[in-house]
Design a protein around this motif. Structure first.
Motif, PDB file in Angstrom:
ATOM      1  N   ASN A   1      49.038  30.107  38.602  1.00  0.00           N
ATOM      2  CA  ASN A   1      48.543  29.464  39.820  1.00  0.00           C
ATOM      3  C   ASN A   1      49.623  29.144  40.838  1.00  0.00           C
ATOM      4  O   ASN A   1      49.373  29.200  42.034  1.00  0.00           O
ATOM      5  N   ILE A   2      50.801  28.774  40.375  1.00  0.00           N
ATOM      6  CA  ILE A   2      51.855  28.423  41.334  1.00  0.00           C
ATOM      7  C   ILE A   2      52.211  29.599  42.241  1.00  0.00           C
ATOM      8  O   ILE A   2      52.250  29.450  43.459  1.00  0.00           O
ATOM      9  N   PRO A   3      52.429  30.795  41.679  1.00  0.00           N
ATOM     10  CA  PRO A   3      52.738  31.913  42.589  1.00  0.00           C
ATOM     11  C   PRO A   3      51.652  32.135  43.634  1.00  0.00           C
ATOM     12  O   PRO A   3      51.935  32.337  44.809  1.00  0.00           O
ATOM     13  N   LEU A   4      50.405  32.030  43.184  1.00  0.00           N
ATOM     14  CA  LEU A   4      49.286  32.238  44.099  1.00  0.00           C
ATOM     15  C   LEU A   4      49.269  31.152  45.177  1.00  0.00           C
ATOM     16  O   LEU A   4      49.104  31.443  46.367  1.00  0.00           O
ATOM     17  N   ALA A   5      49.466  29.903  44.749  1.00  0.00           N
ATOM     18  CA  ALA A   5      49.442  28.784  45.704  1.00  0.00           C
ATOM     19  C   ALA A   5      50.578  28.925  46.714  1.00  0.00           C
ATOM     20  O   ALA A   5      50.394  28.706  47.917  1.00  0.00           O
ATOM     21  N   VAL A   6      51.768  29.305  46.226  1.00  0.00           N
ATOM     22  CA  VAL A   6      52.900  29.480  47.135  1.00  0.00           C
ATOM     23  C   VAL A   6      52.583  30.565  48.155  1.00  0.00           C
ATOM     24  O   VAL A   6      52.799  30.409  49.360  1.00  0.00           O
ATOM     25  N   TRP A   7      52.000  31.650  47.670  1.00  0.00           N
ATOM     26  CA  TRP A   7      51.688  32.788  48.536  1.00  0.00           C
ATOM     27  C   TRP A   7      50.682  32.402  49.613  1.00  0.00           C
ATOM     28  O   TRP A   7      50.880  32.683  50.800  1.00  0.00           O
ATOM     29  N   ILE A   8      49.606  31.735  49.204  1.00  0.00           N
ATOM     30  CA  ILE A   8      48.564  31.340  50.157  1.00  0.00           C
ATOM     31  C   ILE A   8      49.113  30.337  51.168  1.00  0.00           C
ATOM     32  O   ILE A   8      48.946  30.489  52.377  1.00  0.00           O
ATOM     33  N   LEU A   9      49.808  29.317  50.661  1.00  0.00           N
ATOM     34  CA  LEU A   9      50.313  28.275  51.561  1.00  0.00           C
ATOM     35  C   LEU A   9      51.354  28.836  52.527  1.00  0.00           C
ATOM     36  O   LEU A   9      51.384  28.466  53.700  1.00  0.00           O
ATOM     37  N   GLU A  10      52.185  29.742  52.019  1.00  0.00           N
ATOM     38  CA  GLU A  10      53.204  30.328  52.891  1.00  0.00           C
ATOM     39  C   GLU A  10      52.536  31.058  54.058  1.00  0.00           C
ATOM     40  O   GLU A  10      52.971  30.962  55.200  1.00  0.00           O
ATOM     41  N   GLY A  11      51.426  31.745  53.748  1.00  0.00           N
ATOM     42  CA  GLY A  11      50.678  32.449  54.792  1.00  0.00           C
ATOM     43  C   GLY A  11      50.173  31.499  55.861  1.00  0.00           C
ATOM     44  O   GLY A  11      50.316  31.749  57.055  1.00  0.00           O
ATOM     45  N   PHE A  12      49.616  30.379  55.431  1.00  0.00           N
ATOM     46  CA  PHE A  12      49.095  29.408  56.400  1.00  0.00           C
ATOM     47  C   PHE A  12      50.227  28.766  57.191  1.00  0.00           C
ATOM     48  O   PHE A  12      50.124  28.554  58.386  1.00  0.00           O
ATOM     49  N   MET A  13      51.329  28.436  56.474  1.00  0.00           N
ATOM     50  CA  MET A  13      52.431  27.735  57.139  1.00  0.00           C
ATOM     51  C   MET A  13      53.105  28.615  58.178  1.00  0.00           C
ATOM     52  O   MET A  13      53.526  28.140  59.226  1.00  0.00           O
ATOM     53  N   SER A  14      53.190  29.919  57.890  1.00  0.00           N
ATOM     54  CA  SER A  14      53.817  30.813  58.858  1.00  0.00           C
ATOM     55  C   SER A  14      53.015  30.870  60.148  1.00  0.00           C
ATOM     56  O   SER A  14      53.542  31.228  61.193  1.00  0.00           O
ATOM     57  N   GLY A  15      51.735  30.516  60.061  1.00  0.00           N
ATOM     58  CA  GLY A  15      50.911  30.496  61.255  1.00  0.00           C
ATOM     59  C   GLY A  15      51.129  29.258  62.113  1.00  0.00           C
ATOM     60  O   GLY A  15      50.651  29.185  63.235  1.00  0.00           O
ATOM     61  N   VAL A  16      51.847  28.271  61.575  1.00  0.00           N
ATOM     62  CA  VAL A  16      52.127  27.058  62.354  1.00  0.00           C
ATOM     63  C   VAL A  16      53.462  27.249  63.064  1.00  0.00           C
ATOM     64  O   VAL A  16      54.464  27.518  62.420  1.00  0.00           O
ATOM     65  N   PRO A  17      53.470  27.134  64.388  1.00  0.00           N
ATOM     66  CA  PRO A  17      54.729  27.383  65.085  1.00  0.00           C
ATOM     67  C   PRO A  17      55.817  26.381  64.699  1.00  0.00           C
ATOM     68  O   PRO A  17      55.530  25.223  64.424  1.00  0.00           O
ATOM     69  N   LYS A  18      57.017  26.889  64.674  1.00  0.00           N
ATOM     70  CA  LYS A  18      58.162  26.069  64.291  1.00  0.00           C
ATOM     71  C   LYS A  18      58.379  24.920  65.262  1.00  0.00           C
ATOM     72  O   LYS A  18      58.970  23.899  64.924  1.00  0.00           O
ATOM     73  N   GLU A  19      57.890  25.110  66.495  1.00  0.00           N
ATOM     74  CA  GLU A  19      58.064  24.078  67.519  1.00  0.00           C
ATOM     75  C   GLU A  19      57.465  22.748  67.074  1.00  0.00           C
ATOM     76  O   GLU A  19      57.918  21.688  67.466  1.00  0.00           O
ATOM     77  N   LEU A  20      56.416  22.831  66.235  1.00  0.00           N
ATOM     78  CA  LEU A  20      55.799  21.599  65.745  1.00  0.00           C
ATOM     79  C   LEU A  20      56.818  20.755  65.002  1.00  0.00           C
ATOM     80  O   LEU A  20      56.946  19.554  65.240  1.00  0.00           O
ATOM     81  N   ASP A  21      57.593  21.403  64.123  1.00  0.00           N
ATOM     82  CA  ASP A  21      58.621  20.690  63.362  1.00  0.00           C
ATOM     83  C   ASP A  21      59.645  20.092  64.307  1.00  0.00           C
ATOM     84  O   ASP A  21      60.003  18.917  64.209  1.00  0.00           O
ATOM     85  N   GLU A  22      60.085  20.939  65.248  1.00  0.00           N
ATOM     86  CA  GLU A  22      61.163  20.503  66.132  1.00  0.00           C
ATOM     87  C   GLU A  22      60.719  19.329  67.000  1.00  0.00           C
ATOM     88  O   GLU A  22      61.457  18.365  67.188  1.00  0.00           O
ATOM     89  N   THR A  23      59.487  19.420  67.519  1.00  0.00           N
ATOM     90  CA  THR A  23      58.970  18.320  68.334  1.00  0.00           C
ATOM     91  C   THR A  23      58.972  17.018  67.542  1.00  0.00           C
ATOM     92  O   THR A  23      59.346  15.960  68.043  1.00  0.00           O
ATOM     93  N   ALA A  24      58.547  17.122  66.265  1.00  0.00           N
ATOM     94  CA  ALA A  24      58.468  15.921  65.443  1.00  0.00           C
ATOM     95  C   ALA A  24      59.843  15.303  65.247  1.00  0.00           C
ATOM     96  O   ALA A  24      60.007  14.090  65.320  1.00  0.00           O
ATOM     97  N   TYR A  25      60.864  16.159  65.020  1.00  0.00           N
ATOM     98  CA  TYR A  25      62.219  15.620  64.833  1.00  0.00           C
ATOM     99  C   TYR A  25      62.697  14.958  66.108  1.00  0.00           C
ATOM    100  O   TYR A  25      63.316  13.901  66.087  1.00  0.00           O
TER     101      TYR A  25
END
Lengths: 287, 265, 357
Positions: free
Chosen positions: B141-165
């Motif tokens: 399950n961990i490999p699958l969860a990492v794979w799925i979550l990575e897909g979703f996270m890559s869809g979130v622009p990095k600017e979100l992180d930077e703005t928060a910092y």
């Protein structure tokens, strides 16, 4: 996305690495260890070289299991992939019925595998099962616990029931992601439905189909629970696939060495086939 | 209505028939099951369900299953979250190899791992515990969860992180307060897939437990071998295992297609 | 080639539209001559894409008719209307070569291969695609792909109209200009009816002979680029076209004269405007100049745009912008403005006063 290089990211991956390594490396090392040793009990082990692997190659029983396994996987793929694709193509794209369809279709994927076996067991019983009774009523003699052909038919039908939805869901997801403009352009260019399928849908679904075939290959190659509950590998050993054979050897016979060698070869076959298939599909795309 | 809708309709009917038959059987008396063939229960009875809900070896098995499935889902997603974040945001030494090695575990036949797992978990004293099954399932399950979550996270622009910092968030606070809510759909999908595998798997679950943590899938095998007169009970137990799956699939119904259509698929 | 008539067209995406707001396209009536270059210009959501899809046949109108050369095609399929369309995002058949892409519409229509070869070669030449003909279409850049989309329309000899739905959206800025001039040149050469949908005024004004400006599901003005610039029929057109947009300020009209903040202003159509409705005065920044006497204003801001400067001034409550060419003197603080009478218009409830709508 532009990624920054930062080795500290390892700290975030570390827990996952630890758990998976513990779960994967230790057992694999155990298996490799057994595969080159011989034991006579009392936890005494002797080096035996590659003898278990040589035996494996000469073992008719395993060769037969492998043959049955390949035949089963081939049949499963040949039915499920085209069928799943066809169903996905016929599904409505929008409207309230979409979620109803998706929920009902996803249901078989969430049934415990042994329940799938039991369900088809009850379904196919010749005297009281819906399927068994119906087939016999049509004048065809059907008894899956006695007749290998009937057993195969039942196992394949069960697998189609169980897994075709996975292909449907994957293909459907791929289909809805094709922009409307492609269909409109095809209409304007005067393309017939077949040309739309051949030149728009199929190329756009290539990636999803690769994943679907890969997943179905892996899972059907590992099939165990459903079959053991339904037929127990019988009649005789007509439906004894690789996993059933392996579990019998590993848990039943205390032949640790041969079972370990078997495990390694089994894992490698899946790994290599998957890798080969994936690389071929992707290389084709690059050209 | 278009004629082509007939195809999914016929398919769904095909999917529902065995489920109907299972439900049908679960409401029949033993006498009716063995002595007649009927499309619906003539003598409707709840006896099978009564047995399951009063016999601790039955309902206890349900609780065991739900326990390790929940444990597995929570742990898998919790561990996969930071890892997926690392894969989606950073390059680091051996990242690609690690990712593929993780995924390759999904290709391992559980049958290969049965015996080594029994030895491994016995040696660390976890045999016949919920934790053993949960951990064993995490390999898949961990490999699958990492794979799925990575897909979703890559869809979130990095600017979100930077703005928060820039707004003065610390990393943990950003991750919990902003990032996790942003990808909640992805977490739902990942949890769904973890649940799915852990709930349906039997080989490992059965062999890593004996009495104390015996799951429902193992409890059912004892009846399947006994022929005939326990079929009603078996059917009822089977029907009850469908319910959690049905509930979960209902909740994620709007994400199913999306979950399968992750960017890379 | 065809003359296109849009006859009292209305469209709603709702099954049973009742009120005016239910219509995405309120009531459109247009006549387009054969071989012309037209643009549909408007902000997103103004109904221009709806209109385009109605013409192409991807949608069917709720009310009204569409005529090609006097023939009613309202209920025909896109295929039967013989139109071609270039979409916002390049639509190409990934697995085919460029040649096969261009040949696809002809092959679907069972044209024989020799004829196909002749036409594809000619069109490829025209679009500068000859060198890539044998390559996979998926390997081309975005502008190359858009050329293929266009080419699929051009190869067909029977095409009534070629439509463009914001075709430059995904093109790199430096190639946009190039592709736009290419389009214009092609239009001149082959003289086919083309309809170009865009929200970008530069694209519309440079491409089209006639621009149809749309807003809120209605056509606000149809005219040549010059007409749109010099005599906007609606303040929306004044705002939307030109940079900066038209100055608009509330006014009163008494005895054939306009008054802004109590100051008299000479206006072109002041005599014909009745005192009814909400009255506004509009003038483009290009037609405002500094003067020794006239409307008293405060200079607020000067922005340098390169070849000219935009000066922001305040007339009472109203902002008035004007354009001063390079080298022109700009007073500081208090100043006076003069409006060019010929280009000063009065608007009543947003529409140009004294004109039939």
């Amino acid at each position: 996305m532009n990624k920054t290089f930062n080795n500290k990211a390892w700290w975030m991956v570390f827990p996952v690495f630890l758990v998976v390594a513990f779960n994967a490396l230790v057992p694999l090392m155990t298996v490799v260890n057994y595969s080159v040793q011989e034991t006579f009990g009392n936890n005494e082990f002797f080096w035996s070289g590659t003898i278990w692997f040589q035996q494996l190659l000469e073992n008719d029983q395993i060769r037969d299991s492998l043959g049955r396994q390949i035949a089963f996987t081939a049949v499963a793929l040949f039915i499920q992939v085209p069928l799943g694709l066809a169903i996905a193509l016929c599904m409505p794209r929008k409207g309230p019925w979409v979620s109803v369809c998706l929920v009902l279709m996803a249901l078989p994927l969430l049934v415990p595998w042994n329940v799938v076996g039991s369900m088809w067991n009850i379904m196919a019983l010749p005297d009281i099962g819906l399927l068994g009774k119906t087939i016999n009523a049509m004048g065809i003699h059907y008894n899956y616990t006695r007749d290998p052909v009937a057993a195969w038919f039942t196992v394949v039908l069960m697998d189609v029931w169980h897994w075709t939805s996975l292909v449907v869901l994957l293909c459907y997801a791929g289909l809805v992601s094709i922009p409307d403009a492609y269909y409109q352009a095809a209409k304007i260019d005067g393309a017939r439905p077949w040309a739309v399928f051949r030149y728009i849908q199929l190329p756009k679904l290539k990636h999803v189909l690769t994943i679907a075939i890969l997943l179905r290959f892996m899972d059907s190659f590992m099939i165990y629970t459903e079959v053991i509950v339904l037929t127990g590998g019988g009649p005789g050993s007509a439906t004894k696939f690789l996993s059933i054979d392996l579990v019998q050897k590993a848990l039943g016979g205390f032949d640790l060495g041969p079972a370990a060698a078997f495990s390694i070869v089994y894992f490698l076959i899946i790994l290599l086939t998957s890798w080969l298939f994936y690389t071929l599909m992707m290389r084709n795309e690059a050209n | 209505m278009s004629k082509r809708y007939l195809v999914p309709i016929v398919y769904i009917i095909f999917l529902m028939l065995p489920i109907y038959w299972l439900i049908n059987m679960s409401f029949k008396t033993t006498n009716e099951i063995l002595n007649s063939f009927s499309l619906y229960p003539r003598e409707f009875t709840l006896d099978s369900y009564r047995t399951i809900f009063t016999d601790p070896s039955w309902y206890g098995a349900y609780i065991n299953s739900i326990t390790y499935v929940a444990l597995n889902t929570v742990l898998s997603v919790a561990l996969a979250l930071p890892a997926a974040y690392a894969f989606s945001r950073y390059r680091f030494l051996g990242d690609k190899h690690l990712f593929f090695w993780l995924l390759s575990n999904r290709m391992a036949p559980p049958a290969v791992f049965v015996l080594p797992f029994i030895q491994l978990y016995s040696s660390v004293g976890l045999f016949d515990t919920h934790l053993a099954v949960a951990f064993a399932h995490m390999l898949f399950n961990i490999p699958l969860a990492v794979w799925i979550l990575e897909g979703f996270m890559s869809g979130v622009p990095k600017e979100l992180d930077e703005t928060a910092y820039v707004d003065g968030y610390s990393f943990p606070k950003f991750f919990v307060k902003i990032f996790i809510p942003t990808i909640s759909a992805g977490i739902g999908v990942a949890a769904f897939f973890c649940f799915m595998f852990s709930w349906v798997e039997m080989l490992l679950a059965k062999n890593l437990t004996s009495v104390a943590a015996k799951p429902i899938v193992a409890a059912m095998t004892k009846t399947s071998s006994a022929s005939g007169y326990e079929l009603g009970l078996l059917a009822a137990a089977g029907v009850l295992t469908l319910i959690p799956g049905a509930i979960v699939v209902y909740f994620v119904r709007n994400y199913i297609a999306k979950g399968f259509a992750l960017g890379r698929v | 080639m065809a003359k296109i008539t849009i006859d009292n067209l209305r469209h709603s995406y709702l099954p049973e539209p009742k009120r005016d707001e239910d219509f995405a396209l309120k009531r459109v009536h247009l006549d387009w001559a054969d071989g012309g270059a037209y643009a549909l210009l408007g902000p997103s959501g103004c109904g221009k894409t709806t209109l385009l899809n109605l013409i192409s046949g991807l949608l069917h109108p709720t009310e009204g008719r569409i005529l090609f050369d006097g023939r009613d095609v309202s209920n025909e399929t896109p295929e039967h209307r013989n139109i071609a369309q270039v979409f916002q995002f390049p639509v190409i058949y990934d697995t085919m070569t460029v040649y096969d892409n261009l040949a696809f519409p002809l092959r679907n229509r069972k044209v024989d291969e020799a004829e196909i070869k002749k036409r594809v070669t000619a069109i490829a030449e025209m679009l500068e695609l000859t060198a890539t003909l044998s390559k996979r279409a998926s390997g081309l850049t975005a502008d190359g792909k858009q050329k293929i989309s266009l080419g699929r329309g051009l190869v067909r000899s029977d095409v009534n109209v070629i439509m463009f739905d914001e075709p430059l959206t995904v093109i790199d800025p430096h190639l946009k200009w190039q592709l736009r001039s290419k389009l214009k040149e092609l239009q001149h050469r082959i003289r086919r009816t083309m309809i170009y949908v865009t929200h970008d005024q530069t694209e519309a004004l440079t491409f089209a002979d006639q621009v149809v400006v749309m807003n809120n599901g209605e056509v606000v003005q149809t005219g040549t680029p010059i007409e749109l610039f010099e005599k906007p029929k609606h303040i929306f057109v004044g705002h939307f076209i030109g940079s900066p947009g038209m100055n608009v300020m509330p006014c009163q009209v008494r005895g054939g004269k306009a008054f802004v903040e109590g100051h008299a202003v000479a206006a072109d159509n002041a005599a014909s405007s009745k005192g009814s409705g909400r009255l506004e005065l509009g003038i483009r920044p290009e037609f405002v100049t500094f003067a020794d006497k006239g409307l008293p204003v405060d200079v607020v801001k000067v922005s340098d745009i390169g070849r000219y400067r935009v000066v922001d001034t305040r007339l009472g409550e109203n902002s008035v912008k004007l354009i001063v060419p390079e080298g022109g003197a700009i007073p500081e603080g208090k100043a006076h403005l003069a409006f060019d009478k010929a280009h000063t218009q009065i608007y009543s409830d947003g529409w140009l006063a004294g004109e039939a709508r």
